[in-house]
Structure formats: structure tokens, C-alpha cells
Design an enzyme around this catalytic site. Structure first.
Site, PDB file in Angstrom:
ATOM      1  N   ASP A  54       0.841  -1.209   0.000  1.00 50.94           N
ATOM      2  CA  ASP A  54       0.000   0.000   0.000  1.00 50.94           C
ATOM      3  C   ASP A  54       0.873   1.254   0.000  1.00 50.94           C
ATOM      4  O   ASP A  54       0.667   2.184  -0.790  1.00 50.94           O
ATOM      5  CB  ASP A  54      -0.880   0.043   1.262  1.00 50.94           C
ATOM      6  CG  ASP A  54      -2.011  -0.959   1.264  1.00 50.94           C
ATOM      7  OD1 ASP A  54      -3.106  -0.604   0.838  1.00 50.94           O
ATOM      8  OD2 ASP A  54      -1.781  -2.095   1.722  1.00 50.94           O
ATOM      9  N   THR A  94      -6.843  -5.141   0.422  1.00 52.63           N
ATOM     10  CA  THR A  94      -5.648  -5.338   1.248  1.00 52.63           C
ATOM     11  C   THR A  94      -5.767  -6.570   2.139  1.00 52.63           C
ATOM     12  O   THR A  94      -4.807  -7.345   2.267  1.00 52.63           O
ATOM     13  CB  THR A  94      -5.380  -4.091   2.110  1.00 52.63           C
ATOM     14  OG1 THR A  94      -5.130  -2.969   1.256  1.00 52.63           O
ATOM     15  CG2 THR A  94      -4.164  -4.301   3.009  1.00 52.63           C
TER      16      THR A  94
END
Length: 272
Positions: free
Chosen positions: A51, A86
Site C-alpha cells: 500500500d 488489502t
């Protein structure tokens, strides 16, 4: 107007290239074996090293090429999700993961890029990994084969990790033949355009503008529709609140059928 179109296509071309680079970063972090996981707000709201690296790469690349991004013409805004899905990324469900770059003009999503870093990852050790899907309203969407669910089938795709009674009630109201619980808004829209699901139903305020901007464009470019649970179009100007507080309803076809089945009890809770 011609100048605005030129800027848009330059931006889309840059986003396409940047998204492919982002996909390489996502795969590299997995290969290195250290995901660097931190919790943002709760155990289901995670952030990884991927990320952070992808966000940095995308933002620095766009800032370098387009230093006045939000004031080109009138208002051109880019919404980025460096790693959509995620939680699934941390659990090895790699085909759920996408990188999303959406472009909005005067509050309307007009162009988008979705990179799927692990597309084809189950095809064997010699498979070429990853693909990039992109689209522009009025031009079309590219990088995939458009398919539809067989007529009469109602297959719902919805959240895997953010379930609630509202989500359950709304999905049940669709009278589904099957329910797919997967991660990532980008992944769910890909399911719609590739004939794996009929509708994406998410009766919850958990989704954000960077989750929906790019996927919305891809869907709209091939004749689909994405709104909140009330049927309102989503707005993407730079001042808008980030949370899609009234949920998401999206279909490739037969939008009115699914919209008509959203329970009033769900609408009363999810306030736009």
C-alpha cells in the site's frame, strides 16, 4: 475543449503505465516475504508495505507529470487506491487484489485504470502475471473480454470481510441464485463485466470514493450502472466526503430490477 481532451488522454496514458508499475511493486512485496502489515482502524482495515510503496509511486509520478492536477481546465481530480483488497492480499487471495486510478472531471468519473497484479496467477509457474483494464466514457473500456451472466440468473457479488445484517438483508432481497463473497471493489466490478456476477450489492458505508471511481468508469463505459443504494450517482469532486455512506449498487444489465428490490428498511438506515 480539444486541449482538455489532450490532457485527459495524456493522464490516462500515464495512469496506465503507472498502474502496471504498481502491479510489479505489489508482486515484489509478496515475493520478498515481508508484508509490513499495520492496522489502520481495526483488524479488518489493514495497510501493507505494498500500500505504502504503491501510493508513494503513484503520487510522485503523477505530481511530477501533472503538478497542478486539481486545477487543469476547471477541476480534474484523481482518486487512487494503491491496494484495493488489502485484507485478501494479506491472506493470499491474490486474484482479489487490484490497483485503482480513477479520474473525475467536475465531480463525474470519466476515466479509470484497474491493474490486477495477480491475474492468471493460478495458471501455473510459467504464466504471465497481471493485466491492466482501462476505460474512458464515450470511448469504451479495454483489456478484457466483455461477458454477461446467462439470462434469468441472479448472481450477487458482495463483501467478504465487512458483512453486517444490513448487507445480509439487502442481498437476500435480491432473491439470488448464488452469492459470491469476495474482496475488493475493483474485483467485484471485474466480476460484473466478465459475466461472473449480475449485481454488486453493498448495503454498508464501508466503501470510499477511491474504491469506486475507476471501477465505475469501466462499468459505465460498457453500458452498466453504479450508484448508491438509493439510486443516486456518486460525486467525485475534491471537496466531497470520502465515504460512500449510502452503500453501492452496481450492475452490467437489469439495474432497475435490483434497485427495485432494495428494502426500504435498508434505505432508511443508509443516509446519503
Amino acid at each position: 475543449m480539444a486541449s482538455s481532451h489532450t490532457v485527459l488522454m495524456r493522464l490516462v496514458a500515464s495512469a496506465y503505465s503507472i498502474a502496471q508499475k504498481a502491479g510489479t511493486i505489489v508482486r515484489r512485496v509478496i515475493a520478498e516475504g515481508d508484508l509490513g502489515i499495520v492496522e489502520k482502524t481495526c483488524a479488518t482495515d489493514l495497510q501493507t508495505k505494498a500500500d505504502r510503496l504503491v501510493q508513494m509511486s503513484i503520487c510522485s509520478s503523477l505530481a511530477r507529470k501533472f503538478p497542478k492536477l486539481t486545477i487543469i481546465g476547471e477541476e480534474l481530480v484523481v482518486w487512487v487506491d494503491p491496494l484495493d483488497g488489502t485484507k485478501e492480499y494479506t491472506e493470499g487471495l491474490l486474484d482479489n487484489v487490484t490497483v485503482l486510478i480513477g479520474i473525475a472531471y467536475e465531480g463525474k468519473a470519466i476515466a479509470g485504470v484497474i491493474n490486477q497484479p495477480y491475474y492468471n496467477y493460478q495458471a501455473g509457474p510459467d504464466a504471465v502475471l497481471g493485466r491492466t483494464i482501462w476505460g474512458v466514457l464515450g470511448l469504451g473500456a479495454f483489456g478484457f473480454q466483455l461477458k454477461e451472466v446467462p439470462a434469468g440468473k441472479h448472481i450477487i457479488t458482495t463483501t467478504r470481510s465487512h458483512n453486517s445484517q444490513l448487507v445480509t438483508d439487502c442481498v437476500a432481497a435480491m432473491n439470488p441464485d448464488d452469492v459470491l463473497r469476495v474482496g475488493g471493489a475493483g474485483n467485484k466490478i471485474i466480476q460484473l463485466i466478465e459475466g461472473k456476477a449480475s449485481a454488486y450489492v453493498f448495503a454498508s458505508p464501508g466503501c470510499k470514493k477511491w474504491d469506486t471511481c475507476a471501477p465505475e468508469v469501466i462499468l459505465h463505459a460498457v453500458g452498466g450502472k453504479l450508484t448508491d443504494i438509493h439510486g443516486n450517482a456518486l460525486q467525485y469532486n475534491k471537496e466531497v466526503k470520502h465515504m460512500n455512506s449510502a452503500g453501492v449498487l452496481a450492475t452490467l444489465r437489469n439495474y432497475d430490477y435490483y434497485a427495485s428490490r432494495v428494502p426500504e428498511s435498508v434505505k432508511n438506515v443508509l443516509v446519503p
